[in-house]
Design a protein around this motif. Structure first.
Motif, short mmCIF file in Angstrom:
data_model
loop_
_atom_site.label_atom_id
_atom_site.label_comp_id
_atom_site.label_asym_id
_atom_site.label_seq_id
_atom_site.Cartn_x
_atom_site.Cartn_y
_atom_site.Cartn_z
N PHE A 133 -9.94 11.38 8.47
CA PHE A 133 -10.83 12.09 7.56
C PHE A 133 -12.14 11.32 7.40
N LEU A 134 -13.14 11.98 6.84
CA LEU A 134 -14.43 11.33 6.63
C LEU A 134 -14.38 10.33 5.49
N GLY A 135 -13.83 10.74 4.35
CA GLY A 135 -13.91 9.90 3.17
C GLY A 135 -15.34 9.82 2.67
N ASP A 136 -15.56 9.07 1.59
CA ASP A 136 -16.91 8.93 1.04
C ASP A 136 -17.86 8.24 2.02
N VAL A 137 -17.33 7.33 2.84
CA VAL A 137 -18.20 6.62 3.77
C VAL A 137 -18.81 7.57 4.79
N GLY A 138 -18.19 8.72 4.99
CA GLY A 138 -18.78 9.71 5.88
C GLY A 138 -19.56 10.77 5.13
N GLY B 74 -11.12 6.89 -0.35
CA GLY B 74 -12.23 7.76 -0.01
C GLY B 74 -13.55 7.04 0.13
N GLY B 75 -13.54 5.79 0.57
CA GLY B 75 -14.79 5.04 0.70
C GLY B 75 -14.71 3.99 1.79
N PHE B 76 -15.84 3.36 2.02
CA PHE B 76 -15.95 2.35 3.07
C PHE B 76 -15.44 1.00 2.57
N PRO B 77 -14.59 0.30 3.33
CA PRO B 77 -14.14 -1.03 2.91
C PRO B 77 -15.26 -2.05 3.00
#
Length: 333
Positions: free
Chosen positions: A236-241, A31-34
Motif C-alpha cells: 500500500f502507499l501509506g502516508d509516505v506515498g 501509514g507513514g514513512f519510517p
C-alpha cells in the motif's frame, strides 16, 4: 544489465533486505514513512544517487534509479513511489535537461521530502491534529514560495487573498488525497489519468517543462506501483506515498491554473474534490468530528452497498479519462 548494474542491483537488494524490510509492516500499519530509514539511505549513497561524485553523490545514471525503485517496491510501495519520483526529477535537474528550471523545482522536492518526514514523525510521536496541520502548512508554504513572481490564477482577487486561498486549497488537497486512498488501486485510478493528462497538456504547451517532467515521473512511479497494489493488494502507499502525491499534484494543478487554464485545473481532479469535499461538508452538518476515521466517502458507501472494488475502480478510471478529455477541450477553445 552490465556487471556494474548487476552489482548495484545486488547491493540495493541487500540494503532493502537488511534495512527496509524489518520496518515495512510497522510503517504500513502506521501509514507513514519510517524516519529512521533516512540515515541508512544517506550513508549508502542512495539519496544522492544521481548527484556527481564531486558533490558527494554516487554519480549514478537513470538505470540505477530504476533499479533502486524496483528493489524498494519489493518492500514498500509508498517508499518506492516517493523515492522514484524525487530521484528522477532530481536527476533531470542535475543533468541540466534543456528548458528545465531546476531552481524552481528544488523547493518542491524539499517540500515533498519534508511532508513525508512529518508523516513519519507523527507515526512515532502521534502529533496532534493542529500541530500536524501546521507542519503540513509549512510544506505548502514552501510550494507557494517557489511559484514565479507575478503568478496569478485569479487576478480579480487581491494577491494576498489569492495566495491565502491557494494555500488552503493545496492543504486540503494534500489531506483529501490521503483520505481517498482507502481501497486498492483508488489512487492509481486517480493519479495515472490526471498526471498523464498533465503530461499531454505539457506537450501542448500549457505547462512548463519542469512541471511536465514532474508529472511524467509521478505517472511512471504510479504505473510501476500499480501491479503490487492490484486488488487484493500486497503493498500500500501509506502516508509516505499519499501525502507527497497530494502535494505534488496540488503544485502541478496550481502551475496549470497560473498558466491560464483554471478550468482545466479544476476539471482534472474533480472526482477527488467532489467526493472528499461533499463528504466533509455532510459530516460537518451532522456535527461529526471530521478528524476521526469514517466510512462515508461515496466509494466506501459503494463497497458497503455491494459493489466490488474492481467495479468501483473501473468507473472512477473511466470518469477520470472523461474529465481529462473535458479539460483538454478547454485548452483548445
Amino acid at each position: 544489465l552490465d556487471q556494474v548494474h548487476q552489482d548495484f542491483r545486488a547491493s540495493c537488494r541487500a540494503f532493502v533486505d537488511r534495512e527496509v524490510r524489518p520496518l515495512v509492516q510497522r510503517a504500513e500499519r502506521a501509514g507513514g514513512f519510517p524516519g529512521e530509514l533516512w540515515k541508512p539511505l544517506g550513508a549508502a549513497g542512495l539519496l544522492g544517487l544521481v548527484t556527481p561524485e564531486s558533490h558527494g553523490g554516487a554519480d549514478g545514471d537513470a538505470l540505477a534509479v530504476a533499479l533502486l525503485a524496483e528493489e524498494l517496491a519489493r518492500a514498500s510501495g509508498g517508499i518506492a513511489v516517493t523515492a522514484a519520483t524525487v530521484c528522477v526529477v532530481a536527476a533531470c535537474v542535475l543533468i541540466s535537461v534543456p528548458g528545465f528550471n531546476g531552481h524552481s523545482v528544488w523547493p518542491i522536492l524539499a517540500a515533498t521530502v519534508f511532508i513525508a518526514v512529518v508523516g513519519a514523525f507523527d507515526d512515532v510521536r502521534s502529533i496532534a491534529v493542529i500541530p500536524r496541520l501546521i507542519l503540513q502548512a509549512i510544506a505548502v508554504a514552501i510550494v507557494l514560495a517557489a511559484l514565479p513572481d507575478g503568478w496569478r490564477a485569479m487576478p480579480f482577487l487581491p494577491s494576498w487573498l489569492e495566495r491565502a486561498l491557494l494555500g488552503l486549497a493545496i492543504l486540503w488537497f494534500v489531506n483529501l488525497t490521503n483520505f481517498m486512498d482507502g481501497i486498492d488501486w483508488m489512487t492509481v485510478a486517480e493519479v495515472v489519468p490526471v498526471t498523464a493528462g498533465l503530461v499531454l497538456f505539457g506537450l501542448m504547451g500549457a505547462l512548463p517543462r519542469e512541471a511536465t517532467i514532474v508529472a511524467l515521473a509521478l505517472c511512471g512511479a504510479m504505473i510501476g506501483f500499480a501491479p503490487i497494489n492490484r486488488p487484493v493488494a500486497r503493498l500500500f502507499l501509506g502516508d509516505v506515498g499519499s501525502l507527497p502525491i497530494g502535494l505534488l499534484l496540488g503544485w502541478l494543478l496550481t502551475v496549470l491554473a497560473g498558466s491560464g487554464h483554471f478550468a482545466a485545473a479544476l476539471l482534472l481532479p474533480l472526482y477527488y474534490l467532489a467526493d472528499a469535499t461533499i463528504t466533509l461538508l455532510r459530516r460537518l452538518m451532522r456535527g461529526e468530528p471530521v478528524w476521526h476515521a469514517h466510512r462515508t466517502h461515496f466509494y466506501q458507501r459503494a463497497t458497503d452497498n455491494g459493489c466490488s472494488v474492481m467495479q468501483i475502480i473501473g468507473r472512477v478510471f473511466v470518469l477520470n479519462i472523461a474529465l481529462v478529455a473535458l479539460a483538454a477541450a478547454t485548452l483548445l477553445t
